[in-house]
Scaffold this motif. Structure first.
Motif, PDB file in Angstrom:
ATOM      1  N   PRO A   1     -65.079 125.562 -23.913  1.00  0.00           N
ATOM      2  CA  PRO A   1     -64.176 124.185 -24.080  1.00  0.00           C
ATOM      3  C   PRO A   1     -62.812 123.697 -23.650  1.00  0.00           C
ATOM      4  N   THR A   2     -62.537 122.864 -23.230  1.00  0.00           N
ATOM      5  CA  THR A   2     -61.814 122.415 -22.119  1.00  0.00           C
ATOM      6  C   THR A   2     -61.034 120.768 -22.502  1.00  0.00           C
ATOM      7  N   ASP A   3     -59.937 121.047 -22.027  1.00  0.00           N
ATOM      8  CA  ASP A   3     -59.309 119.249 -22.327  1.00  0.00           C
ATOM      9  C   ASP A   3     -59.149 119.541 -20.771  1.00  0.00           C
ATOM     10  N   GLU A   4     -58.739 117.607 -20.901  1.00  0.00           N
ATOM     11  CA  GLU A   4     -58.342 117.253 -19.533  1.00  0.00           C
ATOM     12  C   GLU A   4     -57.377 117.727 -18.472  1.00  0.00           C
ATOM     13  N   ASP A   5     -56.317 118.207 -19.125  1.00  0.00           N
ATOM     14  CA  ASP A   5     -54.791 118.041 -18.474  1.00  0.00           C
ATOM     15  C   ASP A   5     -55.726 119.308 -17.465  1.00  0.00           C
ATOM     16  N   THR A   6     -56.444 120.559 -18.550  1.00  0.00           N
ATOM     17  CA  THR A   6     -56.772 121.544 -18.182  1.00  0.00           C
ATOM     18  C   THR A   6     -57.883 121.811 -17.016  1.00  0.00           C
ATOM     19  N   CYS A   7     -58.514 120.755 -17.311  1.00  0.00           N
ATOM     20  CA  CYS A   7     -59.671 120.629 -16.386  1.00  0.00           C
ATOM     21  C   CYS A   7     -59.249 120.288 -14.561  1.00  0.00           C
ATOM     22  N   ARG A   8     -57.719 119.127 -15.003  1.00  0.00           N
ATOM     23  CA  ARG A   8     -57.690 118.467 -13.848  1.00  0.00           C
ATOM     24  C   ARG A   8     -56.675 120.211 -13.443  1.00  0.00           C
ATOM     25  N   ALA A   9     -56.283 120.740 -13.949  1.00  0.00           N
ATOM     26  CA  ALA A   9     -55.810 121.943 -13.151  1.00  0.00           C
ATOM     27  C   ALA A   9     -56.322 123.568 -12.183  1.00  0.00           C
TER      28      ALA A   9
ATOM     29  N   LEU B   1     -62.068 124.467  -3.586  1.00  0.00           N
ATOM     30  CA  LEU B   1     -63.690 124.421  -2.407  1.00  0.00           C
ATOM     31  C   LEU B   1     -63.742 122.720  -4.084  1.00  0.00           C
ATOM     32  N   CYS B   2     -62.850 122.752  -4.677  1.00  0.00           N
ATOM     33  CA  CYS B   2     -63.121 122.131  -5.593  1.00  0.00           C
ATOM     34  C   CYS B   2     -62.879 120.257  -4.564  1.00  0.00           C
ATOM     35  N   SER B   3     -63.887 119.535  -5.122  1.00  0.00           N
ATOM     36  CA  SER B   3     -63.632 117.918  -4.313  1.00  0.00           C
ATOM     37  C   SER B   3     -64.021 117.026  -5.352  1.00  0.00           C
ATOM     38  N   ALA B   4     -64.061 117.184  -6.621  1.00  0.00           N
ATOM     39  CA  ALA B   4     -64.350 116.606  -7.727  1.00  0.00           C
ATOM     40  C   ALA B   4     -64.400 116.855  -8.830  1.00  0.00           C
ATOM     41  N   ALA B   5     -64.159 117.110  -9.905  1.00  0.00           N
ATOM     42  CA  ALA B   5     -64.005 117.395 -11.335  1.00  0.00           C
ATOM     43  C   ALA B   5     -64.703 116.183 -12.314  1.00  0.00           C
ATOM     44  N   VAL B   6     -65.427 116.575 -13.372  1.00  0.00           N
ATOM     45  CA  VAL B   6     -66.149 115.576 -14.393  1.00  0.00           C
ATOM     46  C   VAL B   6     -65.606 116.317 -15.660  1.00  0.00           C
ATOM     47  N   PHE B   7     -64.883 114.801 -16.342  1.00  0.00           N
ATOM     48  CA  PHE B   7     -63.825 115.744 -17.584  1.00  0.00           C
ATOM     49  C   PHE B   7     -65.039 114.614 -18.381  1.00  0.00           C
ATOM     50  N   GLN B   8     -65.830 114.813 -19.498  1.00  0.00           N
ATOM     51  CA  GLN B   8     -66.320 113.860 -20.659  1.00  0.00           C
ATOM     52  C   GLN B   8     -66.060 114.722 -22.404  1.00  0.00           C
ATOM     53  N   GLY B   9     -64.972 113.876 -22.398  1.00  0.00           N
ATOM     54  CA  GLY B   9     -64.040 114.416 -23.583  1.00  0.00           C
ATOM     55  C   GLY B   9     -64.994 113.145 -24.718  1.00  0.00           C
TER      56      GLY B   9
ATOM     57  N   TYR C   1     -51.837 117.784  -2.635  1.00  0.00           N
ATOM     58  CA  TYR C   1     -53.765 117.168  -3.412  1.00  0.00           C
ATOM     59  C   TYR C   1     -53.308 116.067  -4.215  1.00  0.00           C
ATOM     60  N   MET C   2     -54.069 114.872  -4.332  1.00  0.00           N
ATOM     61  CA  MET C   2     -53.648 114.672  -6.292  1.00  0.00           C
ATOM     62  C   MET C   2     -55.729 113.855  -6.301  1.00  0.00           C
ATOM     63  N   PHE C   3     -55.809 113.676  -7.861  1.00  0.00           N
ATOM     64  CA  PHE C   3     -56.447 113.175  -8.364  1.00  0.00           C
ATOM     65  C   PHE C   3     -55.954 111.406  -7.752  1.00  0.00           C
ATOM     66  N   ASN C   4     -57.206 110.878  -7.192  1.00  0.00           N
ATOM     67  CA  ASN C   4     -57.811 109.912  -7.752  1.00  0.00           C
ATOM     68  C   ASN C   4     -58.844 109.751  -9.068  1.00  0.00           C
TER      69      ASN C   4
END
Length: 411
Positions: free
Chosen positions: A388-396, A403-411, A368-371
């Motif tokens: 706290p987290t960063d975008e790369d960590t959020c993706r990982a 179970l995760c279908s979508a992740a929302v990152f607010q930087g 799987y990959m993110f769009n």
């Protein structure tokens, strides 16, 4: 010639002349008021299918459905515009009354306006009796009137999805949107003039009718005698007892003398104010089309959100909303990347994945990959929150969770 006012015969002739003139004026007024009289009828088949208002601006009668031209609504519509637009239609408990060819509308000898289907079965009648005539006024108001001149029933007091200049809605009145532009079934939104003094826009569940959380309200609860008014000068506002008027939109006021006007609760949940130039207004610079000049709420995409207690927001699940606030003021639904509409004709139903959805059985994150979709949100309650987290960590973290279908990152 000088008239001798003391002459009894001249006085009698003068009184008789005034009486005849008065009766003549009354007959003229009555003649312009009557369109459908006791014993007369309209038919969904043949030339006698509708009648028009005195000016020809509006028509009333049998309106063929776009989806099935062999079925008809009993409706009032703008007759001089292109396209013509239905502003009222007969309903039974909010459901549109649809009849086949060879159906008839008759003002019976008992003074009852009754709609009969092709089998002669009565399918609709307003709650009024002893009418002597039916008239479609130049305001677009369809009225029944009795021998005393009273109006036991009128369409302005029984609205569907539209109000017109000269019309007002009192407490416990409502507008209900259509399901789609061509489907007159009860739609997903309601504008309610509540008895608690509040004017409210609600999403409605289809087909159960469950009312979700309001997406707009006037905030006038506990005030008295709330009214929604579209006055004859073209102003659309609400007011409560002993209070000033509050405009419903920021639109400029267009004179009904020069423009046809309507306010319609559209299938996407927006109350839009439309204008269309009349033929005598060719110098207005307006084009001969229905133009949106104001709407409520100003951005439905931001306002009509998914409800935690149910409801898919403006566009349903796995979809997002675009709003053109400069041109058409239209709401457009789009599927998120990798998904497709459940029904392209009913985009509000949302979207479904166009790929094999991940499963926790034999899950491999490298499949799987993110769009990425900038400036987007996924409203509702998240089942995990990392900070706290960063975008790369959020993706990982999301890829590692089956179970995760979508992740929302607010930087």
């Amino acid at each position: 010639m000088v008239m001798d006012a003391t002459n009894p015969s001249l006085l009698f002739l003068l009184l008789l002349l005034l009486l005849l003139l008065g009766r003549g004026l009354s007959l003229v007024a009555a003649g312009s008021y009557q369109n459908l009289t006791v014993g007369s009828s309209l038919s969904s088949s043949g030339p006698n299918s509708s009648l028009s208002s005195p000016s020809g601006d509006f028509a009333f009668g049998f309106w063929p459905l776009d989806a099935n031209s062999s079925l008809f609504l009993l409706a009032v519509w703008f007759n001089a515009t292109s396209p013509q637009v239905v502003v009222w239609f007969a309903t039974n408990n909010t459901n549109p009354v649809q009849v086949p060819a060879k159906s008839t509308l008759q003002l019976t000898q008992a003074g009852q306006l009754s709609l009969f289907d092709s089998n002669g079965q009565g399918v609709w009648s307003p709650n009024a009796a002893n009418a002597i005539g039916v008239s479609l006024l130049d305001s677009g108001n369809l009225v029944l009137y009795d021998s005393s001149g009273d109006l036991p029933w009128q369409s302005f007091q029984n609205p569907t999805d539209t109000i017109l200049p000269g019309q007002s809605l009192g407490e416990n009145s409502e507008l209900r949107s259509k399901l789609t532009s061509s489907d007159f079934s009860p739609g997903r939104f309601e504008l309610a003039v509540q008895s608690d003094g509040n004017l409210v826009l609600y999403p409605i569940a289809i087909p159960t009718g469950n009312v979700y959380r309001a997406y707009w309200a006037s905030g006038t609860q506990y005030d008295k005698k709330l009214q929604l008014v579209f006055n004859s000068s073209g102003s659309l506002y609400y007011q409560v007892e002993n209070s000033s008027q509050t405009s419903l939109t920021s639109a400029a006021i267009y004179s009904p003398t020069d423009f046809y006007e309507r306010a319609t609760l559209d299938p996407d949940g927006a109350l839009r104010l439309y204008v269309y130039p009349k033929n005598n207004n060719n110098n207005s610079g307006s084009t001969n089309t229905w133009t949106v000049i104001g709407m409520l709420p100003t951005n439905p995409c931001q306002t009509i959100q998914a409800d935690n207690n149910g409801g898919g927001g403006a566009c349903g699940f796995n979809a997002y909303c675009n709003f053109d606030d400069n041109q058409s003021m239209r709401l457009n639904c789009e599927c998120v990347l990798g998904c497709k509409f459940i029904d392209t004709n009913r985009t509000y139903l949302g979207c479904i994945p166009d790929f094999t959805v991940q499963s926790c059985d034999e899950y491999q994150s490298n499949q799987y990959m993110f769009n990425e979709m900038p400036n987007m949100d996924w409203p509702g309650n998240s089942y995990e929150h990392y900070t706290p987290t960063d975008e790369d960590t959020c993706r990982a973290l999301c890829l590692a969770d089956c179970l995760c279908s979508a992740a929302v990152f607010q930087g």
